[in-house]
Design a protein around this motif. Structure first.
Motif, PDB file in Angstrom:
ATOM      1  N   VAL A 277       0.893  -1.149   0.000  1.00 38.88           N
ATOM      2  CA  VAL A 277       0.000   0.000   0.000  1.00 38.88           C
ATOM      3  C   VAL A 277       0.929   1.196   0.000  1.00 38.88           C
ATOM      4  CG1 VAL A 277      -1.757   1.277   1.260  1.00 38.88           C
ATOM      5  CG2 VAL A 277      -1.792  -1.215   1.273  1.00 38.88           C
ATOM      6  N   SER A 278       0.784   2.086  -0.996  1.00 39.94           N
ATOM      7  CA  SER A 278       1.729   3.192  -1.086  1.00 39.94           C
ATOM      8  C   SER A 278       1.045   4.501  -1.401  1.00 39.94           C
ATOM      9  CB  SER A 278       2.779   2.898  -2.155  1.00 39.94           C
ATOM     10  OG  SER A 278       2.180   2.878  -3.432  1.00 39.94           O
ATOM     11  N   GLU A 279       1.798   5.561  -1.154  1.00 40.12           N
ATOM     12  CA  GLU A 279       1.337   6.913  -1.413  1.00 40.12           C
ATOM     13  C   GLU A 279       2.509   7.694  -1.984  1.00 40.12           C
ATOM     14  OE1 GLU A 279       0.111  10.834   1.163  1.00 40.12           O
ATOM     15  OE2 GLU A 279      -0.261   8.865   1.996  1.00 40.12           O
ATOM     16  N   GLN A 280       2.260   8.465  -3.024  1.00 39.68           N
ATOM     17  CA  GLN A 280       3.273   9.338  -3.609  1.00 39.68           C
ATOM     18  C   GLN A 280       2.793  10.773  -3.486  1.00 39.68           C
ATOM     19  OE1 GLN A 280       6.246   8.318  -5.008  1.00 39.68           O
ATOM     20  NE2 GLN A 280       5.715   6.255  -4.381  1.00 39.68           N
ATOM     21  N   ASN A 281       3.673  11.665  -3.076  1.00 36.53           N
ATOM     22  CA  ASN A 281       3.354  13.088  -2.967  1.00 36.53           C
ATOM     23  C   ASN A 281       4.349  13.887  -3.792  1.00 36.53           C
ATOM     24  OD1 ASN A 281       1.248  13.031  -0.934  1.00 36.53           O
ATOM     25  ND2 ASN A 281       2.847  12.340   0.453  1.00 36.53           N
ATOM     26  N   SER A 282       3.870  14.933  -4.476  1.00 35.13           N
ATOM     27  CA  SER A 282       4.790  15.833  -5.150  1.00 35.13           C
ATOM     28  C   SER A 282       5.360  16.792  -4.118  1.00 35.13           C
ATOM     29  CB  SER A 282       4.058  16.609  -6.247  1.00 35.13           C
ATOM     30  OG  SER A 282       3.167  17.537  -5.659  1.00 35.13           O
ATOM     31  N   GLN A 283       6.404  17.532  -4.484  1.00 36.67           N
ATOM     32  CA  GLN A 283       7.008  18.471  -3.543  1.00 36.67           C
ATOM     33  C   GLN A 283       6.050  19.582  -3.157  1.00 36.67           C
ATOM     34  OE1 GLN A 283      10.680  19.632  -5.472  1.00 36.67           O
ATOM     35  NE2 GLN A 283      11.802  18.234  -4.149  1.00 36.67           N
ATOM     36  N   GLN A 284       5.091  19.904  -4.003  1.00 40.01           N
ATOM     37  CA  GLN A 284       4.156  20.972  -3.708  1.00 40.01           C
ATOM     38  C   GLN A 284       3.079  20.552  -2.717  1.00 40.01           C
ATOM     39  OE1 GLN A 284       4.852  20.040  -6.928  1.00 40.01           O
ATOM     40  NE2 GLN A 284       6.287  21.687  -7.354  1.00 40.01           N
ATOM     41  N   GLN A 285       2.905  19.261  -2.521  1.00 38.00           N
ATOM     42  CA  GLN A 285       1.847  18.785  -1.640  1.00 38.00           C
ATOM     43  C   GLN A 285       2.381  18.507  -0.247  1.00 38.00           C
ATOM     44  OE1 GLN A 285       0.763  15.295  -3.940  1.00 38.00           O
ATOM     45  NE2 GLN A 285      -1.261  16.172  -4.210  1.00 38.00           N
ATOM     46  N   LEU A 286       1.544  18.718   0.724  1.00 41.39           N
ATOM     47  CA  LEU A 286       1.854  18.268   2.070  1.00 41.39           C
ATOM     48  C   LEU A 286       1.580  16.781   2.138  1.00 41.39           C
ATOM     49  CD1 LEU A 286       0.228  21.105   4.176  1.00 41.39           C
ATOM     50  CD2 LEU A 286       2.665  20.739   3.755  1.00 41.39           C
ATOM     51  N   PRO A 287       2.253  16.057   2.994  1.00 44.33           N
ATOM     52  CA  PRO A 287       1.966  14.626   3.111  1.00 44.33           C
ATOM     53  C   PRO A 287       0.506  14.380   3.452  1.00 44.33           C
ATOM     54  CG  PRO A 287       3.946  15.203   4.338  1.00 44.33           C
ATOM     55  CD  PRO A 287       3.320  16.489   3.873  1.00 44.33           C
ATOM     56  N   ARG A 288      -0.068  13.376   2.808  1.00 47.40           N
ATOM     57  CA  ARG A 288      -1.441  12.977   3.112  1.00 47.40           C
ATOM     58  C   ARG A 288      -1.388  11.813   4.079  1.00 47.40           C
ATOM     59  NH1 ARG A 288      -3.281  12.697  -2.918  1.00 47.40           N
ATOM     60  NH2 ARG A 288      -2.794  10.574  -2.462  1.00 47.40           N
ATOM     61  N   HIS A 289      -2.525  11.539   4.678  1.00 44.67           N
ATOM     62  CA  HIS A 289      -2.550  10.477   5.681  1.00 44.67           C
ATOM     63  C   HIS A 289      -3.221   9.212   5.182  1.00 44.67           C
ATOM     64  CE1 HIS A 289      -0.901  13.147   8.635  1.00 44.67           C
ATOM     65  NE2 HIS A 289      -1.785  14.039   8.291  1.00 44.67           N
ATOM     66  N   LYS A 290      -3.724   9.206   3.938  1.00 42.45           N
ATOM     67  CA  LYS A 290      -4.372   8.013   3.421  1.00 42.45           C
ATOM     68  C   LYS A 290      -3.601   7.496   2.207  1.00 42.45           C
ATOM     69  CE  LYS A 290      -8.966   8.916   5.058  1.00 42.45           C
ATOM     70  NZ  LYS A 290     -10.358   8.940   4.766  1.00 42.45           N
ATOM     71  N   PRO A 291      -3.276   6.208   2.169  1.00 39.24           N
ATOM     72  CA  PRO A 291      -2.585   5.659   1.023  1.00 39.24           C
ATOM     73  C   PRO A 291      -3.484   5.696  -0.204  1.00 39.24           C
ATOM     74  CG  PRO A 291      -3.176   3.933   2.565  1.00 39.24           C
ATOM     75  CD  PRO A 291      -3.568   5.240   3.191  1.00 39.24           C
ATOM     76  N   ASN A 292      -2.851   5.794  -1.393  1.00 37.15           N
ATOM     77  CA  ASN A 292      -3.669   5.899  -2.581  1.00 37.15           C
ATOM     78  C   ASN A 292      -3.483   4.770  -3.581  1.00 37.15           C
ATOM     79  OD1 ASN A 292      -1.215   6.560  -3.724  1.00 37.15           O
ATOM     80  ND2 ASN A 292      -1.703   8.700  -4.012  1.00 37.15           N
ATOM     81  N   GLN A 293      -2.594   3.822  -3.321  1.00 37.06           N
ATOM     82  CA  GLN A 293      -2.445   2.727  -4.279  1.00 37.06           C
ATOM     83  C   GLN A 293      -2.028   1.436  -3.607  1.00 37.06           C
ATOM     84  OE1 GLN A 293       0.483   2.722  -7.623  1.00 37.06           O
ATOM     85  NE2 GLN A 293      -1.397   2.888  -8.804  1.00 37.06           N
ATOM     86  N   PHE A 294      -2.573   0.353  -4.100  1.00 30.48           N
ATOM     87  CA  PHE A 294      -2.273  -0.994  -3.634  1.00 30.48           C
ATOM     88  C   PHE A 294      -1.540  -1.643  -4.809  1.00 30.48           C
ATOM     89  CE2 PHE A 294      -3.341  -5.262  -2.156  1.00 30.48           C
ATOM     90  CZ  PHE A 294      -3.461  -5.083  -0.780  1.00 30.48           C
ATOM     91  N   LYS A 295      -0.249  -1.977  -4.677  1.00 24.39           N
ATOM     92  CA  LYS A 295       0.526  -2.441  -5.816  1.00 24.39           C
ATOM     93  C   LYS A 295       1.567  -3.466  -5.402  1.00 24.39           C
ATOM     94  CE  LYS A 295       3.969   1.202  -5.492  1.00 24.39           C
ATOM     95  NZ  LYS A 295       4.673   2.219  -6.204  1.00 24.39           N
TER      96      LYS A 295
END
Length: 154
Positions: free
Chosen positions: A134-152
């Protein structure tokens, strides 16, 4: 130790317990204080393994006993929760995920929805894999999110 206290705090709050104080005591002990609750009741909640279920389109894809190992890794740009599942769990997940890239995997702990990452294309091919993430990717412009966005795959 913070991970342990956070998990315990979430589990106790998920059961509707109020006035919960969970804090570490050294490197190996945790103190749990709950106003108006008997110690044996706390022991029952804390001493019982959590119930994990992951569903795809309301069908059970994985359960807690399917998870063999869990790791947490990452930094503020990328967070990952790689885990290894049993062959039976991988086979069941593959059948339900086949052709469903982008479909949410509803992840429940103690019957409470805790996350809904989407199935990555690499897991939507119908081929079982015992190593998933379960992973999450953030761009430099975004603050870290607390919910994962992909199961891979990992």
């Amino acid at each position: 130790m913070n991970k342990v206290t956070n998990v315990l705090d979430k589990r106790l709050n998920a059961f509707g317990v109020t006035d919960v104080q969970v804090r570490p005591s050294g490197n190996q002990d945790v103190i749990v204080e709950i106003a108006g609750v008997q110690p044996q009741d706390v022991a029952k909640v804390v001493g019982t393994p959590g119930k994990f279920v992951a569903t795809i389109d309301n069908q059970t894809a994985l359960v807690g006993t399917d998870i063999v190992m869990l790791n947490i890794s990452g930094n503020w740009k990328s967070m990952g929760f790689p885990f290894t599942v049993t062959v039976q769990g991988a086979t069941n997940f593959a059948k339900l995920a086949d052709g469903k890239a982008g479909t949410p995997v509803q992840m429940y702990l103690d019957d409470n929805l805790v996350s809904s990452p989407e199935i990555g294309a690499d897991l939507a091919n119908g081929v079982p894999s015992t190593d998933v993430q379960v992973s999450e990717q953030n761009s430099q412009q975004q603050l870290p999110r607390h919910k994962p966005n992909q199961f891979k795959l990992f």
